[in-house]
Structure formats: structure tokens, C-alpha cells
Design an enzyme around this catalytic site. Structure first.
Site, PDB file in Angstrom:
ATOM      1  N   ASP A 190      -3.129   0.475  -0.653  1.00 31.01           N
ATOM      2  CA  ASP A 190      -2.019   1.225   0.021  1.00 31.01           C
ATOM      3  C   ASP A 190      -1.938   0.243   1.319  1.00 31.01           C
ATOM      4  OD1 ASP A 190      -0.584   3.700   0.620  1.00 31.01           O
ATOM      5  OD2 ASP A 190      -1.475   3.299   2.724  1.00 31.01           O
ATOM      6  N   LYS A 240      -6.923  10.396  -1.084  1.00 31.01           N
ATOM      7  CA  LYS A 240      -6.596   9.376  -0.504  1.00 31.01           C
ATOM      8  C   LYS A 240      -7.640   8.944   0.439  1.00 31.01           C
ATOM      9  CE  LYS A 240      -2.770   6.858   0.735  1.00 31.01           C
ATOM     10  NZ  LYS A 240      -1.635   6.310  -0.395  1.00 31.01           N
TER      11      LYS A 240
HETATM   12  P1  NDP Z   1       1.471  -3.320   3.121  1.00 26.86           P
HETATM   13  O1  NDP Z   1       0.312  -3.317   3.821  1.00 26.86           O
HETATM   14  O2  NDP Z   1       1.643  -4.328   1.706  1.00 26.86           O
HETATM   15  O3  NDP Z   1       2.915  -3.459   3.856  1.00 26.86           O
HETATM   16  C1  NDP Z   1       3.130  -2.642   5.002  1.00 26.86           C
HETATM   17  C2  NDP Z   1       4.465  -3.223   5.634  1.00 26.86           C
HETATM   18  O4  NDP Z   1       4.797  -2.126   6.539  1.00 26.86           O
HETATM   19  C3  NDP Z   1       4.223  -4.563   6.549  1.00 26.86           C
HETATM   20  O5  NDP Z   1       5.431  -5.024   6.389  1.00 26.86           O
HETATM   21  C4  NDP Z   1       3.635  -3.837   7.869  1.00 26.86           C
HETATM   22  O6  NDP Z   1       3.999  -4.789   8.595  1.00 26.86           O
HETATM   23  C5  NDP Z   1       4.492  -2.659   7.935  1.00 26.86           C
HETATM   24  N1  NDP Z   1       4.057  -1.606   8.838  1.00 26.86           N
HETATM   25  C6  NDP Z   1       2.721  -1.171   8.727  1.00 26.86           C
HETATM   26  N2  NDP Z   1       2.595  -0.270   9.890  1.00 26.86           N
HETATM   27  C7  NDP Z   1       3.718  -0.258  10.570  1.00 26.86           C
HETATM   28  C8  NDP Z   1       4.033   0.189  11.730  1.00 26.86           C
HETATM   29  N3  NDP Z   1       3.035   1.117  12.214  1.00 26.86           N
HETATM   30  N4  NDP Z   1       5.158  -0.004  12.153  1.00 26.86           N
HETATM   31  C9  NDP Z   1       6.055  -0.770  11.562  1.00 26.86           C
HETATM   32  N5  NDP Z   1       5.781  -1.674  10.493  1.00 26.86           N
HETATM   33  C10 NDP Z   1       4.469  -1.452   9.930  1.00 26.86           C
HETATM   34  O7  NDP Z   1       1.520  -2.001   2.504  1.00 26.86           O
HETATM   35  P2  NDP Z   1       2.387  -1.246   1.346  1.00 26.86           P
HETATM   36  O8  NDP Z   1       3.702  -2.067   1.177  1.00 26.86           O
HETATM   37  O9  NDP Z   1       1.539  -1.117   0.096  1.00 26.86           O
HETATM   38  O10 NDP Z   1       2.828   0.250   1.734  1.00 26.86           O
HETATM   39  C11 NDP Z   1       4.054   0.394   2.685  1.00 26.86           C
HETATM   40  C12 NDP Z   1       4.210   2.095   2.575  1.00 26.86           C
HETATM   41  O11 NDP Z   1       4.414   2.402   1.129  1.00 26.86           O
HETATM   42  C13 NDP Z   1       3.052   2.879   3.038  1.00 26.86           C
HETATM   43  O12 NDP Z   1       3.727   4.230   3.649  1.00 26.86           O
HETATM   44  C14 NDP Z   1       2.274   3.579   1.635  1.00 26.86           C
HETATM   45  O13 NDP Z   1       1.557   4.507   2.135  1.00 26.86           O
HETATM   46  C15 NDP Z   1       3.263   3.460   0.806  1.00 26.86           C
HETATM   47  N6  NDP Z   1       3.080   3.493  -0.571  1.00 26.86           N
HETATM   48  C16 NDP Z   1       2.527   2.405  -1.151  1.00 26.86           C
HETATM   49  C17 NDP Z   1       2.160   2.350  -2.368  1.00 26.86           C
HETATM   50  C18 NDP Z   1       1.692   1.160  -3.127  1.00 26.86           C
HETATM   51  O14 NDP Z   1       1.570   1.024  -4.340  1.00 26.86           O
HETATM   52  N7  NDP Z   1       1.287   0.036  -2.290  1.00 26.86           N
HETATM   53  C19 NDP Z   1       2.682   3.360  -3.401  1.00 26.86           C
HETATM   54  C20 NDP Z   1       3.437   4.573  -2.655  1.00 26.86           C
HETATM   55  C21 NDP Z   1       3.458   4.538  -1.392  1.00 26.86           C
HETATM   56  P3  NDP Z   1       2.649  -5.637   9.640  1.00 26.86           P
HETATM   57  O15 NDP Z   1       2.228  -6.631   8.322  1.00 26.86           O
HETATM   58  O16 NDP Z   1       3.174  -6.091  10.708  1.00 26.86           O
HETATM   59  O17 NDP Z   1       1.485  -4.697   9.513  1.00 26.86           O
END
Ligand code: NDP
Length: 446
Positions: free
Chosen positions: A166, A126
Site C-alpha cells: 500500500d 489491513k
Molecule cells: P504509493 O506510496 O506508491 O504512492 C502514493 C502517492 O500518493 C504518492 O505520490 C504520494 O506522494 C501521494 N501521497 C501520499 N500521502 C499523501 C498525502 N497525505 N497528501 C498528498 N499526497 C500524498 O501508494 P499507492 O499508489 O500504492 O497508493 C495510493 C492510494 O491507493 C492509497 O490510498 C492506497 O490505499 C490506494 N490503493 C492502493 C492499492 C495498491 O495496490 N497499491 C490497492 C488499492 C488501493 P509522496 O511521494 O510525496 O508521499
């Protein structure tokens, strides 16, 4: 047993002080895997878990870049190469101000087990930076990505370490990172996954994590003779994972009531249908706007500032935003309001207290390392297609993804079935552990 686990955790903590997220992830694994190790002679006495919690390599580097006002900015970049026993290091890059060593080590450690569960030959890693893409112009993001890759490129490669996206790293960032790698190496290789379809990407990769979570959730319900059709679903996040989890829920006939971002959540009692989801996708992916704007477009919905959606009554909850976003009280509220199934889209979104509530209530609860493995699984399929210099169709990739999620569910049952109740945490941890541990034992003390 408790004493052995405690001693192990004390030793790990003494070497990894001030790393709470990493210790949280290690504790969850130790509590389920150490009892298994003790019962199995081939692992016992090999210090196998102690070797697994120590990254094979940690790289930390300076990322200087110049903003649009011509001011020099400095961020910190990282790559954690955790374990390569079963394949090249594989895992995403996160760009978010909260990124630090503890967060990336927890993610890399989880990734080792997750990648093992996919059945594909991928080790775990990571990386990322404390850079915040929010509010930056495209040219600022490009200059940052180019500077980040100017150091990272020496540590990665298609047979060595293959990063992906991510939080904060989507198709725009992957494009800039890939362009700079190609320029520096003068090679067109599958060094990153999540690439655009016209330049080496796989169909279904953007959808894979969200679709996979829902396939896994459907499988948990099917195991109990039920399904998602007609269910009320509460989702957090509105990024990549949340968007496609919502889309697949709609395909399977469920109603999605909420989505969120870091400023709060929206609740639409009429359900977020396909047209409303398309609006959210444009708002988040193109306009890079805030979820609160949804209620201006759809006035029957409400916005709840600085709140999480876990108090909204539902049958199924899919936390898809970030780590530790669902605590013990949230879990109690979910169970009290009738929720019977939780599938984690995010990595480690439920706190240990929340997991305890889910387990005590005997509801279906899937940890992210099992339920969100679809993203890295399709990344593995992207690597395979890059090696073959060939592209599979959307239907082929989707069918493989679904098959992998069903197989992960079976692996969880194999090790986690406790007289009818499935402990998916135990099942996923032991199934993920066994494959990596066997490879490490075969390869000697390296
Ligand atoms: P994105 O950046 O596309 O979206 C993240 C989302 O989560 C946004 O809506 C964001 O809001 C919100 N968010 C982020 N940080 C916080 C916080 N501290 N408190 C509240 N809301 C928060 O990321 P992903 O969708 O790719 O990833 C989301 C999760 O899924 C993570 O935990 C990631 O590790 C996990 N994941 C992702 C994978 C992938 O293929 N993308 C694979 C496996 C797991 P805002 O826009 O306001 O920041």
C-alpha cells in the site's frame, strides 16, 4: 430510518472514540446498508453490521530497529484482522507517518466490502506502521522490514492472513518482508502478494490497481454510451496506482494533464505522454525524487506547490493519492469545469461533502472499494497461482482483471440503479455486504 442509522452510529462511536477516519467509512456504509437490512428479514435483528464493524482481532506491536548512525529507533506496527467470513484476511500494509488505528481500521473495513466485490474468496484486513520510508537508505528500510516481520510472522500465513503493499510499501519492501518471513518459517509460501515475478509474483500485479480503475471508469462511461477516448483526465498522486492509471488512460486514447505528490501537482497542458510518464516512473521508483523536478525536464508544464489538481478543467478525475484529498469545494470546482466522471484509485479520497456534490450533480462517481478493487483482485489471482505452483501469462491475468472489473460494475448496477442514475456507493456497499453477511449467518455467532 434516519433514527435507526443515528442510533447505530452513536453506539459504534461510543466504542471507537477519536477514530474519525473509521467513523467516516462506517457512516457511509451504514447510510446505504441499514435501509437494505431493514427491508430484508434474514438480516434484520441479527446485529450483522454491528458484528462487521468490530475487528475479529487487532494486533499492535513494537518495531525496534537501528539506523545508519547506529541509533535505536522505535516504531509501532499493526495488523487489523477485520473479517474472515469468506476467506483468509487479505489487505495491504501501509508505511507512512500518518498511520494510526483509525486509519487502518477504516482501510480494513473498506477492504472487507472490496474483497467481497471481487468475487474471490478473500476476507478483509489491513496493517502497517508509522515508519516513514522517505529519506531512509535501503539498508535502513531492510532493517525496519526485518524487525516488523519478526513480530508479524506469527499472525499471518497463506491460509490465515496474506498482506500486500500500500502507500510506502512497494516491491522493495515486499522483498525484504518476504525474505524475513521465509527465513523465520523456513517455508516458501504465498504469504505476501506483490512479490517479484521470479519468486512467486503475478504478472500485471504492479499495474492492477491503476489499470483496474481505468477499466471501471471506462465501464461507467460505456454505460452512458461514451468512452475514455479523447477525454481530458486529471490524476492525483504519482505512486503505484497513479502511474498505471495514467498508463492505461494513454492506452485508451485519453490525455493525462496532471500528476502530484505530497508537495504539490504538475500541470502539463500538452499532456503527459508515454515518454514523459516513463520519466515520472524513473523519477519516483528509482531516484525516489519529487514531482516538482518534472518542470525542469518539461518547461511547458507548471508546478503548483502544496495544491491539489482539482481546479484544472477536465472530463474525468482519478484521485489516486490518499484519503480525504478531494473536498466539497474541489468537487464543486470539478463539476463547474465540466467533469462528468470520477473514479477513485485511492481509498476514500473524496470527503462526504464531495460525494454529496457528485451525487447532487448526478455525475458518474465510483467509490474506491469498487473502482480500485483490481489490485486485490490480482493479489487473489497471485494466491491462486501460488497454490497451483503455476504462472498465467500477462494476457491471461489482464483479461481476468478486466472481466472482474466489468463484473464489479454489474454488481453496482444491480443494487445501485436508481431510475437511470447509478448510485455506485449504494451499489458497491450492498453488493459487498450481502456476500459477507450471508457467510456470517451460515457460520453462526462466532
Ligand atoms: P504509493 O506510496 O506508491 O504512492 C502514493 C502517492 O500518493 C504518492 O505520490 C504520494 O506522494 C501521494 N501521497 C501520499 N500521502 C499523501 C498525502 N497525505 N497528501 C498528498 N499526497 C500524498 O501508494 P499507492 O499508489 O500504492 O497508493 C495510493 C492510494 O491507493 C492509497 O490510498 C492506497 O490505499 C490506494 N490503493 C492502493 C492499492 C495498491 O495496490 N497499491 C490497492 C488499492 C488501493 P509522496 O511521494 O510525496 O508521499
Amino acid at each position: 430510518m434516519d433514527k435507526i442509522v443515528r442510533q447505530f452510529l452513536q453506539e459504534v462511536e461510543s466504542r471507537n472514540q477519536n477514530e474519525p477516519e473509521f467513523m467516516q467509512a462506517v457512516t457511509e456504509v451504514a447510510e446505504t446498508v441499514i435501509p437494505y437490512i431493514v427491508q430484508h428479514e434474514i438480516y434484520y435483528g441479527q446485529n450483522i453490521l454491528l458484528r462487521m464493524v468490530e475487528p475479529e482481532r487487532v494486533v499492535s506491536f513494537r518495531v525496534p530497529w537501528i539506523d545508519d548512525k547506529e541509533e535505536i529507533q522505535v516504531n509501532r506496527g499493526y495488523r487489523i484482522e477485520m473479517n474472515s467470513a469468506i476467506g483468509p484476511y487479505k489487505g495491504g500494509l501501509r508505511f507512512h507517518p500518518s498511520v494510526n488505528l483509525s486509519v487502518l481500521k477504516f482501510l480494513a473495513f473498506e477492504q472487507v466490502f472490496k474483497n467481497s466485490l471481487t468475487t474471490l474468496p478473500m476476507g478483509g484486513g489491513k496493517g502497517g506502521s508509522d515508519f516513514n520510508p522517505k529519506g531512509k537508505t535501503d539498508t535502513e528500510v531492510m532493517r525496519f522490514c526485518q524487525s516488523f516481520m519478526t513480530e508479524l510472522f506469527r499472525h499471518i500465513g497463506p491460509n490465515r492472513d496474506v498482506p500486500a503493499g500500500d502507500i510506502g510499501v512497494g516491491s522493495r519492501e515486499i522483498g525484504y518482508l518476504f525474505g524475513q518471513y521465509k527465513r523465520l518459517k523456513n517455508e516458501f509460501t504465498g504469504v505476501l502478494t506483490g512479490k517479484g515475478v521470479s519468486w512467486g509474483g503475478s504478472l500485471i500485479r504492479p499495474e492492477a490497481t491503476g489499470y483496474g480503475v481505468v477499466y471501471f471508469t471506462e465501464e461507467m462511461l460505456r454505460h452512458k454510451g461514451d468512452g475514455l477516448k479523447g477525454k481530458k483526465v486529471v490524476i492525483s498522486g504519482s505512486g503505484n496506482v497513479a502511474q498505471y492509471a495514467a498508463e492505461k488512460c494513454l492506452h485508451l486514447g485519453a490525455t493525462v494533464l496532471t500528476m502530484s505528490d505530497s508537495s504539490g501537482f504538475i500541470h502539463d497542458p500538452e499532456g503527459i505522454d508515454e515518454a514523459k510518464l516513463a520519466y515520472i516512473m524513473k523519477l519516483k521508483n528509482v531516484q525516489r525524487g519529487r514531482i516538482a523536478t518534472y518542470v525542469e525536464q518539461y518547461p511547458n508544464a507548471t508546478f503548483h506547490a502544496q495544491k491539489t489538481p482539482w481546479g484544472v478543467p477536465c472530463d474525468v478525475a482519478l484521485p489516486c493519492a490518499t484519503q480525504n484529498e478531494l473536498n466539497g469545494n474541489d468537487a464543486k470546482a470539478l463539476v463547474k469545469n465540466g467533469c462528468t466522471c470520477v473514479g477513485e484509485g485511492a481509498n476514500m479520497p473524496s470527503t462526504p461533502e464531495a460525494i454529496e456534490v457528485f451525487h447532487k450533480s448526478k455525475i458518474n462517481y465510483a467509490p474506491g472499494k469498487a473502482s480500485n478493487a483490481g489490485g486485490v483482485a490480482v493479489s487473489g489471482l497471485e494466491m491462486a497461482q501460488n497454490s497451483l505452483r503455476y504462472s498465467w501469462t500477462r494476457e491471461e491475468v489482464d483479461a481476468k482483471l478486466k472481466g472482474i472489473m466489468i463484473d464489479i460494475h454489474k454488481s453496482c448496477l444491480k443494487y445501485g440503479d436508481e431510475a437511470g442514475f447509478v448510485n455506485y456507493v449504494k451499489g458497491a456497499n450492498i453488493a459487498g455486504f450481502v456476500k459477507v453477511a450471508d457467510a456470517m449467518l451460515a457460520q453462526g455467532v462466532v
